[in-house]
Design a protein around this motif. Structure first.
Motif, PDB file in Angstrom:
ATOM      1  N   ARG A   1       0.828  -1.219   0.000  1.00  0.00           N
ATOM      2  CA  ARG A   1       0.000   0.000   0.000  1.00  0.00           C
ATOM      3  C   ARG A   1       0.857   1.262   0.000  1.00  0.00           C
ATOM      4  N   ASP A   2       2.093   1.173   0.517  1.00  0.00           N
ATOM      5  CA  ASP A   2       2.988   2.322   0.547  1.00  0.00           C
ATOM      6  C   ASP A   2       3.633   2.593  -0.807  1.00  0.00           C
ATOM      7  N   LEU A   3       3.598   1.608  -1.680  1.00  0.00           N
ATOM      8  CA  LEU A   3       4.258   1.713  -2.987  1.00  0.00           C
ATOM      9  C   LEU A   3       3.285   1.918  -4.135  1.00  0.00           C
ATOM     10  N   MET A   4       2.057   1.459  -3.968  1.00  0.00           N
ATOM     11  CA  MET A   4       1.128   1.353  -5.095  1.00  0.00           C
ATOM     12  C   MET A   4       0.580   2.701  -5.550  1.00  0.00           C
ATOM     13  N   GLU A   5       0.264   2.725  -6.817  1.00  0.00           N
ATOM     14  CA  GLU A   5      -0.467   3.834  -7.425  1.00  0.00           C
ATOM     15  C   GLU A   5      -1.931   3.400  -7.428  1.00  0.00           C
ATOM     16  N   SER A   6      -2.808   4.195  -6.836  1.00  0.00           N
ATOM     17  CA  SER A   6      -4.207   3.783  -6.733  1.00  0.00           C
ATOM     18  C   SER A   6      -5.070   4.269  -7.895  1.00  0.00           C
ATOM     19  N   ASP A   7      -4.588   5.246  -8.655  1.00  0.00           N
ATOM     20  CA  ASP A   7      -5.331   5.716  -9.831  1.00  0.00           C
ATOM     21  C   ASP A   7      -4.823   4.920 -11.037  1.00  0.00           C
ATOM     22  N   VAL A   8      -5.443   3.772 -11.286  1.00  0.00           N
ATOM     23  CA  VAL A   8      -4.960   2.829 -12.288  1.00  0.00           C
ATOM     24  C   VAL A   8      -5.840   2.873 -13.534  1.00  0.00           C
ATOM     25  N   LYS A   9      -5.220   3.006 -14.681  1.00  0.00           N
ATOM     26  CA  LYS A   9      -5.930   2.920 -15.961  1.00  0.00           C
ATOM     27  C   LYS A   9      -6.121   1.441 -16.285  1.00  0.00           C
ATOM     28  N   THR A  10      -7.338   1.059 -16.665  1.00  0.00           N
ATOM     29  CA  THR A  10      -7.651  -0.338 -16.917  1.00  0.00           C
ATOM     30  C   THR A  10      -8.370  -0.492 -18.252  1.00  0.00           C
ATOM     31  N   VAL A  11      -8.516  -1.729 -18.675  1.00  0.00           N
ATOM     32  CA  VAL A  11      -9.357  -2.070 -19.814  1.00  0.00           C
ATOM     33  C   VAL A  11     -10.305  -3.178 -19.357  1.00  0.00           C
ATOM     34  N   ALA A  12     -11.366  -3.374 -20.124  1.00  0.00           N
ATOM     35  CA  ALA A  12     -12.351  -4.414 -19.817  1.00  0.00           C
ATOM     36  C   ALA A  12     -12.125  -5.611 -20.738  1.00  0.00           C
ATOM     37  N   PRO A  13     -12.527  -6.796 -20.314  1.00  0.00           N
ATOM     38  CA  PRO A  13     -12.319  -7.986 -21.138  1.00  0.00           C
ATOM     39  C   PRO A  13     -13.025  -7.914 -22.485  1.00  0.00           C
ATOM     40  N   ASP A  14     -14.151  -7.171 -22.545  1.00  0.00           N
ATOM     41  CA  ASP A  14     -14.864  -7.081 -23.821  1.00  0.00           C
ATOM     42  C   ASP A  14     -14.449  -5.869 -24.655  1.00  0.00           C
ATOM     43  N   ASP A  15     -13.514  -5.054 -24.159  1.00  0.00           N
ATOM     44  CA  ASP A  15     -12.921  -4.019 -25.014  1.00  0.00           C
ATOM     45  C   ASP A  15     -12.220  -4.716 -26.162  1.00  0.00           C
ATOM     46  N   ASP A  16     -12.149  -4.048 -27.297  1.00  0.00           N
ATOM     47  CA  ASP A  16     -11.477  -4.710 -28.413  1.00  0.00           C
ATOM     48  C   ASP A  16     -10.036  -4.226 -28.556  1.00  0.00           C
ATOM     49  N   VAL A  17      -9.292  -4.906 -29.396  1.00  0.00           N
ATOM     50  CA  VAL A  17      -7.874  -4.613 -29.618  1.00  0.00           C
ATOM     51  C   VAL A  17      -7.677  -3.161 -30.031  1.00  0.00           C
TER      52      VAL A  17
END
Length: 164
Positions: free
Chosen positions: A4-20
Motif C-alpha cells: 500500500r505504501d508503494l502502489m499507485e491507486s489511480d490505475v488505468k484499466t481495460v475491460a475484457p470485452d474491449d477490443d484490440v
C-alpha cells in the motif's frame, strides 16, 4: 514498508470485452506498457501488454534465411530479412484483429499482491526469474483491483526513503 505504501491507486484499466483497437488507443494515449483487465465489479481478470498485441501481428512463417559468404562459410553465416509483402500483411492483420476482444489476447495467469504484502515479496516478484513481470496488480480479498506497483514505484520509494 508494505504494498500500500508503494502502489499507485489511480490505475488505468481495460475491460475484457474491449477490443484490440480500444487497447491500441490507450497505449497511444498513456505511457504504459500494460493495463490490468477488470470486469464490471473491478475484479482483476488479466493483464494485457503491448507484447500481447504485437504478437498478433508477427507471423512466424514470413522469415527468410539467406546464406551469405563463400564456402565453407555458407552453412554458418545467415542473415534474417523480412519478405517485402510483410508490410501489406500487417495492414490486413490490423483490420482482421481490430475488433477482437481483449479477453482473447490477455494473460490470465497474473502475479498479484494485497495491500498488506511486505515490500520484500513485491521485490521478489519484480526482480524474479519471470521477465514478463514489470508491474504487480494490488488486489483486495475479493480480487478487486485497488492499485498497481510498477518497478519505478519501488525504486522511487527507496530513493525517497534514503533521502529522508
Amino acid at each position: 514498508m508494505q504494498a500500500r505504501d508503494l502502489m499507485e491507486s489511480d490505475v488505468k484499466t481495460v475491460a475484457p470485452d474491449d477490443d484490440v483497437a480500444d487497447a491500441f488507443k490507450k497505449f497511444a494515449r498513456y505511457d504504459f506498457s500494460g493495463f490490468p483487465v477488470v470486469d464490471d465489479g473491478d475484479r482483476l481478470v488479466g493483464v494485457v501488454t503491448e507484447s500481447d498485441l504485437v504478437d498478433l501481428f508477427e507471423p512466424d512463417d514470413e522469415t527468410l534465411w539467406i546464406p551469405i559468404g563463400l564456402p565453407p562459410f555458407v552453412d554458418t553465416l545467415t542473415y534474417q530479412v523480412k519478405a517485402p509483402w510483410a508490410d501489406l500483411d500487417l495492414g490486413v492483420d490490423m483490420v482482421r484483429n481490430a475488433d477482437r476482444p481483449i479477453s482473447e489476447v490477455m494473460s490470465t495467469d497474473v502475479a498479484t499482491v494485497t495491500p498488506d504484502t511486505d515490500v520484500n515479496e513485491v521485490l521478489d516478484l519484480l526482480a524474479g526469474d519471470d521477465p514478463d513481470i514489470n508491474r504487480v496488480p494490488v488486489v483486495d480479498d475479493d480480487g478487486r483491483l485497488v492499485g498497481l506497483i510498477a518497478r519505478q514505484d519501488v525504486i522511487r520509494a527507496f530513493r525517497d526513503k534514503r533521502l529522508a
